[in-house]
Design a protein around this motif. Structure first.
Motif, short mmCIF file in Angstrom:
data_model
loop_
_atom_site.label_atom_id
_atom_site.label_comp_id
_atom_site.label_asym_id
_atom_site.label_seq_id
_atom_site.Cartn_x
_atom_site.Cartn_y
_atom_site.Cartn_z
N CYS A 153 0.85 -1.20 0.00
CA CYS A 153 0.00 0.00 0.00
C CYS A 153 0.89 1.25 0.00
CB CYS A 153 -0.90 0.01 1.23
SG CYS A 153 -1.83 1.54 1.42
N ALA A 154 0.75 2.07 -1.03
CA ALA A 154 1.59 3.25 -1.17
C ALA A 154 1.43 4.21 0.00
CB ALA A 154 1.26 3.97 -2.48
N ILE A 155 0.22 4.38 0.47
CA ILE A 155 -0.02 5.32 1.57
C ILE A 155 0.69 4.85 2.83
CG2 ILE A 155 -1.78 6.36 3.04
CD1 ILE A 155 -3.72 6.17 0.68
N LYS A 156 0.58 3.55 3.13
CA LYS A 156 1.23 3.03 4.34
C LYS A 156 2.75 3.07 4.22
CE LYS A 156 -2.14 0.07 6.61
NZ LYS A 156 -2.39 -1.25 7.22
N LEU A 157 3.27 2.69 3.07
CA LEU A 157 4.72 2.71 2.88
C LEU A 157 5.28 4.12 3.02
CD1 LEU A 157 5.15 0.27 -0.15
CD2 LEU A 157 5.78 -0.16 2.23
N ALA A 158 4.58 5.08 2.40
CA ALA A 158 5.05 6.47 2.47
C ALA A 158 4.97 7.01 3.89
CB ALA A 158 4.23 7.34 1.52
N GLN A 159 3.91 6.67 4.60
CA GLN A 159 3.77 7.15 5.97
C GLN A 159 4.91 6.62 6.85
OE1 GLN A 159 -0.16 5.97 7.21
NE2 GLN A 159 -1.15 7.75 6.27
N LYS A 160 5.23 5.33 6.72
CA LYS A 160 6.31 4.75 7.52
C LYS A 160 7.65 5.37 7.15
CE LYS A 160 4.16 0.23 8.35
NZ LYS A 160 4.25 -1.23 8.09
N ALA A 161 7.86 5.57 5.85
CA ALA A 161 9.12 6.14 5.41
C ALA A 161 9.31 7.56 5.93
CB ALA A 161 9.19 6.13 3.88
N LEU A 162 8.27 8.32 5.86
CA LEU A 162 8.36 9.71 6.31
C LEU A 162 8.51 9.79 7.82
CD1 LEU A 162 5.66 11.27 3.96
CD2 LEU A 162 8.12 11.63 3.84
N GLU A 163 7.87 8.87 8.55
CA GLU A 163 8.01 8.84 10.01
C GLU A 163 9.45 8.54 10.41
OE1 GLU A 163 5.24 5.96 11.36
OE2 GLU A 163 3.48 7.18 10.89
#
Length: 435
Positions: free
Chosen positions: A412-422
């Motif tokens: 999931c792009a949204i989940k991956l991006a959120q984790k990466a940004l965190e």
């Protein structure tokens, strides 16, 4: 008794109109000015207790209409009533009864009983059924149905008053393939040619307005010469619009609310100039459009072709969109067809509102809320905001994912991006020691 337009010209506001203004997020004084100028209409017959009045025109949200009604091939009153109920459930802002067979008075009243939004008709259909042969109608028959339906509480009526001897001559010289596809327009033209007389609705327009004014019925000036295919998008429609522009002025002088109907089939690149021309000719009268349909080959999908055209038209100022269903050009629609047609048209109306002056901020708020729910993976909120919650939830549940949705699963792009940004992995200083 004063009409709503007459009250608006004096600055008087009935209590129910304040609720309309509130629902539209518009100041009461501004709404009154728009009604007084004829740039907004709020169809509401004085003989009807209307639960959900709707404002149509400039600076208010784009509205959609759903047609129901019987035909000579299929008369099922209960089904037409159900169509009206379903159409309102999924967002129709108005219902029109276009019945042409059966006990027309009974059918109209039964559908009206379940309709909480403005209710419209095309009286010439009932007039045509008064005689065995349409051309045997006399001039009084044209007006008898108008008065009967006005007394019943009909809120707005499509009247094809722009058909006259001049516009008919323009049509004859146009070289059209399909000629006239407007049922009401064809009835009137047939009567005119056979009887060698002027259209009574045009000739006695002042008398027509007297009837409508008594019951404060909004007139929808019908487009009898709307193109029935892309080939027929010609000058005949413009000739009729010029006449309709003149009739708009008469309506405003008499204090009768009016809107103007527009083209049916039209190449996409002609829509914006055509709609802008209509707005100029009618001095910003509310525009009520069927589509326009942007292609002739979408049988079974004409509701989508119509929604595409509606969006383009909305960018140029269209205010009121008449839905099409998958059954358009094929058959009388089913209840499911009506539902699908309303939903697709509602999507187009909302897309228009996202860029419409005076409306866009409220429309954008809904989309923002949906984006927020997606960010938070709040599925219940997403379903709540969706135009068709039932279908959205059904699709999501048929292949439910343990991660997000089954389209992307654990990628999931949204989940991956959120984790990466965190984790700040995109910070160029991430992992480097200080100093």
């Amino acid at each position: 008794m004063e009409t709503l337009m007459e009250m608006a010209k004096k600055g008087d506001c009935p209590e129910w109109l304040k609720d309309v203004a509130k629902s539209e997020g518009i100041e009461v004084d501004k709404l009154l000015r728009l009604i007084a100028r004829g740039e907004v209409v709020v169809p509401k017959n004085v003989n009807r207790e209307l639960k959900k009045p709707r404002a149509i025109g400039r600076f208010v949200s784009t509205k959609i209409n759903a047609n129901v009604g019987t035909s000579i091939d299929y008369v099922n009153v209960e089904e037409e009533v159900e169509k009206a109920i379903v159409a309102q459930k999924y967002g129709a802002d108005a219902i029109m009864d276009l019945s042409t067979a059966g006990d027309l008075d009974f059918i109209r009243r039964k559908i009206m009983e379940v309709t909480e939004v403005p209710f419209g008709t095309v009286p010439i259909y009932q007039s045509a059924r008064m005689k065995k042969v349409v051309v045997d109608m006399d001039e009084d028959d044209f007006f008898k149905s108008v008065e009967k339906q006005a007394k019943d509480g009909v809120d707005f009526m499509t009247i094809h008053a722009g058909v006259n001897r001049f516009t008919l001559e323009v049509l004859k010289k146009s070289g059209r393939l399909l000629g006239i596809v407007s049922r009401g327009g064809a009835i009137i033209v047939g009567w005119m040619v056979h009887n060698e007389k002027e259209n009574p609705y045009y000739k006695d327009f002042d008398y027509l307005l007297e009837i409508l004014k008594e019951y404060d019925v909004t007139i929808s000036l019908g487009d009898a010469f709307r193109p029935g295919c892309l080939h027929d998008s010609d000058r005949a429609k413009y000739a009729e619009w010029i006449v309709l522009g003149e009739l708009v002025e008469k309506c405003r002088e008499k204090g009768v609310q009016c809107m103007v109907e527009g083209p049916g089939h039209m190449p996409a690149d002609q829509i914006i100039p055509a709609v802008k021309a209509m707005k100029v000719i009618t001095r910003n009268a509310p525009l009520y459009l069927l589509g326009p349909l942007v292609t002739d080959i979408a049988l079974g999908y004409d509701h989508i072709a119509g929604a595409m055209g509606a969006l383009v038209a909305g960018l140029a100022g269209a205010d009121f969109i008449c839905y099409l269903t998958p059954a358009e050009h094929l058959a009388l629609p089913t209840v499911e067809d009506v539902k699908e047609g309303v939903i697709v048209t509602k999507i187009a109306a909302h897309a228009i509102d996202l860029v419409k002056e005076g409306v866009r901020e409220r429309a954008m708020k809904v989309d923002y809320e949906m984006s927020l729910a997606r960010k938070n993976f709040d599925w219940d909120r997403q379903f709540e905001l969706a135009i068709d919650p039932e279908k959205a939830k059904k699709i999501w549940e048929r292949r439910k994912s343990q991660f997000a949705c089954s389209m992307c699963g654990d990628l999931c792009a949204i989940k991956l991006a959120q984790k990466a940004l965190e984790r700040n992995v995109f910070n160029p200083n991430h992992g480097q020691s200080e100093g």
